[in-house]
Write a protein that holds these residues in place. Structure first.
Motif, PDB file in Angstrom:
ATOM      1  N   TYR A 116       0.806  -1.204   0.000  1.00 45.43           N
ATOM      2  CA  TYR A 116       0.000   0.000   0.000  1.00 45.43           C
ATOM      3  C   TYR A 116       0.846   1.265   0.000  1.00 45.43           C
ATOM      4  CZ  TYR A 116      -3.810  -3.177   0.795  1.00 45.43           C
ATOM      5  OH  TYR A 116      -4.717  -4.189   0.663  1.00 45.43           O
ATOM      6  N   GLU A 117       2.133   1.150   0.170  1.00 45.47           N
ATOM      7  CA  GLU A 117       3.021   2.309   0.110  1.00 45.47           C
ATOM      8  C   GLU A 117       3.537   2.557  -1.306  1.00 45.47           C
ATOM      9  OE1 GLU A 117       3.469   4.356   2.656  1.00 45.47           O
ATOM     10  OE2 GLU A 117       2.069   3.058   3.738  1.00 45.47           O
ATOM     11  N   ASP A 118       3.263   1.630  -2.211  1.00 46.06           N
ATOM     12  CA  ASP A 118       3.717   1.744  -3.588  1.00 46.06           C
ATOM     13  C   ASP A 118       2.998   2.915  -4.264  1.00 46.06           C
ATOM     14  OD1 ASP A 118       4.764   1.316  -6.084  1.00 46.06           O
ATOM     15  OD2 ASP A 118       3.527  -0.425  -6.529  1.00 46.06           O
ATOM     16  N   PRO A 119       3.748   3.859  -4.865  1.00 45.78           N
ATOM     17  CA  PRO A 119       3.101   5.011  -5.507  1.00 45.78           C
ATOM     18  C   PRO A 119       2.161   4.608  -6.645  1.00 45.78           C
ATOM     19  CG  PRO A 119       5.494   5.276  -5.484  1.00 45.78           C
ATOM     20  CD  PRO A 119       5.187   3.939  -4.902  1.00 45.78           C
ATOM     21  N   LEU A 120       2.503   3.548  -7.377  1.00 46.59           N
ATOM     22  CA  LEU A 120       1.617   3.110  -8.448  1.00 46.59           C
ATOM     23  C   LEU A 120       0.312   2.546  -7.903  1.00 46.59           C
ATOM     24  CD1 LEU A 120       4.051   1.498 -11.014  1.00 46.59           C
ATOM     25  CD2 LEU A 120       2.906   3.698 -11.137  1.00 46.59           C
ATOM     26  N   TYR A 121       0.368   1.932  -6.740  1.00 50.96           N
ATOM     27  CA  TYR A 121      -0.856   1.428  -6.135  1.00 50.96           C
ATOM     28  C   TYR A 121      -1.774   2.592  -5.764  1.00 50.96           C
ATOM     29  CZ  TYR A 121      -4.116  -1.004  -3.148  1.00 50.96           C
ATOM     30  OH  TYR A 121      -5.274  -1.500  -2.600  1.00 50.96           O
ATOM     31  N   LYS A 122      -1.191   3.663  -5.290  1.00 46.74           N
ATOM     32  CA  LYS A 122      -1.994   4.833  -4.928  1.00 46.74           C
ATOM     33  C   LYS A 122      -2.616   5.489  -6.157  1.00 46.74           C
ATOM     34  CE  LYS A 122       0.669   5.821  -0.787  1.00 46.74           C
ATOM     35  NZ  LYS A 122       1.585   6.735  -0.120  1.00 46.74           N
ATOM     36  N   MET A 123      -1.986   5.325  -7.308  1.00 49.31           N
ATOM     37  CA  MET A 123      -2.494   5.929  -8.547  1.00 49.31           C
ATOM     38  C   MET A 123      -3.235   4.921  -9.418  1.00 49.31           C
ATOM     39  SD  MET A 123       0.430   8.550  -9.761  1.00 49.31           S
ATOM     40  CE  MET A 123       1.965   7.968  -9.086  1.00 49.31           C
ATOM     41  N   ARG A 124      -3.656   3.803  -8.855  1.00 49.25           N
ATOM     42  CA  ARG A 124      -4.268   2.744  -9.644  1.00 49.25           C
ATOM     43  C   ARG A 124      -5.545   3.195 -10.351  1.00 49.25           C
ATOM     44  NH1 ARG A 124      -5.438   2.068  -4.413  1.00 49.25           N
ATOM     45  NH2 ARG A 124      -7.534   1.444  -3.788  1.00 49.25           N
ATOM     46  N   HIS A 125      -6.327   4.043  -9.712  1.00 47.54           N
ATOM     47  CA  HIS A 125      -7.564   4.510 -10.347  1.00 47.54           C
ATOM     48  C   HIS A 125      -7.244   5.389 -11.553  1.00 47.54           C
ATOM     49  CE1 HIS A 125      -9.794   2.844  -7.050  1.00 47.54           C
ATOM     50  NE2 HIS A 125      -9.130   3.583  -6.177  1.00 47.54           N
ATOM     51  N   ALA A 126      -6.249   6.240 -11.413  1.00 50.76           N
ATOM     52  CA  ALA A 126      -5.858   7.104 -12.521  1.00 50.76           C
ATOM     53  C   ALA A 126      -5.240   6.288 -13.654  1.00 50.76           C
ATOM     54  CB  ALA A 126      -4.875   8.166 -12.045  1.00 50.76           C
TER      55      ALA A 126
END
Length: 110
Positions: free
Chosen positions: A2-12
């Motif tokens: 959950y700290e992965d930046p790509l995971y945080k931007m998954r919706h985008a």
């Protein structure tokens, strides 16, 4: 994970990817239409399609860079439609960003 930046931007990422996939189809139809109007040849249709495809790919990159870190809502069909419209109207995003007044710099303390 959950700290992965790509995971945080998954919706985008998903929104841009789906919008670009749909835009390939729209660009093919528009390219054929424009090519038939201009020259009614394969070269004219392929050139129009290539230009439109380049336009939406650049739009996808610009949109992702400008909006991705703020996009946290899950994808819905309406959101994908908004991403699709945004990929085609990305120059307006740049114009609005330029015209928006910048925040004043923070005041320096004593």
């Amino acid at each position: 994970m959950y700290e992965d930046p790509l995971y945080k931007m998954r919706h985008a990422l998903a929104g841009v990817a789906l919008a670009l996939i749909a835009s390939v189809l729209v660009a093919a139809l528009a390219g054929a239409f424009i090519g038939d109007l201009v020259g009614d040849s394969y070269t004219a249709r392929a050139t129009a399609y290539g230009i439109l495809l380049l336009y939406v790919v650049v739009g996808g990159v610009v949109l992702f860079v400008k909006v991705a870190r703020h996009e946290t809502r899950p994808l819905t069909p309406g959101r994908v439609g908004l991403w699709l419209a945004s990929v085609w109207t990305w120059p307006l995003l740049l114009l609005v960003a330029r015209r928006r007044p910048q925040a004043p710099p923070p005041a320096e303390g004593p």
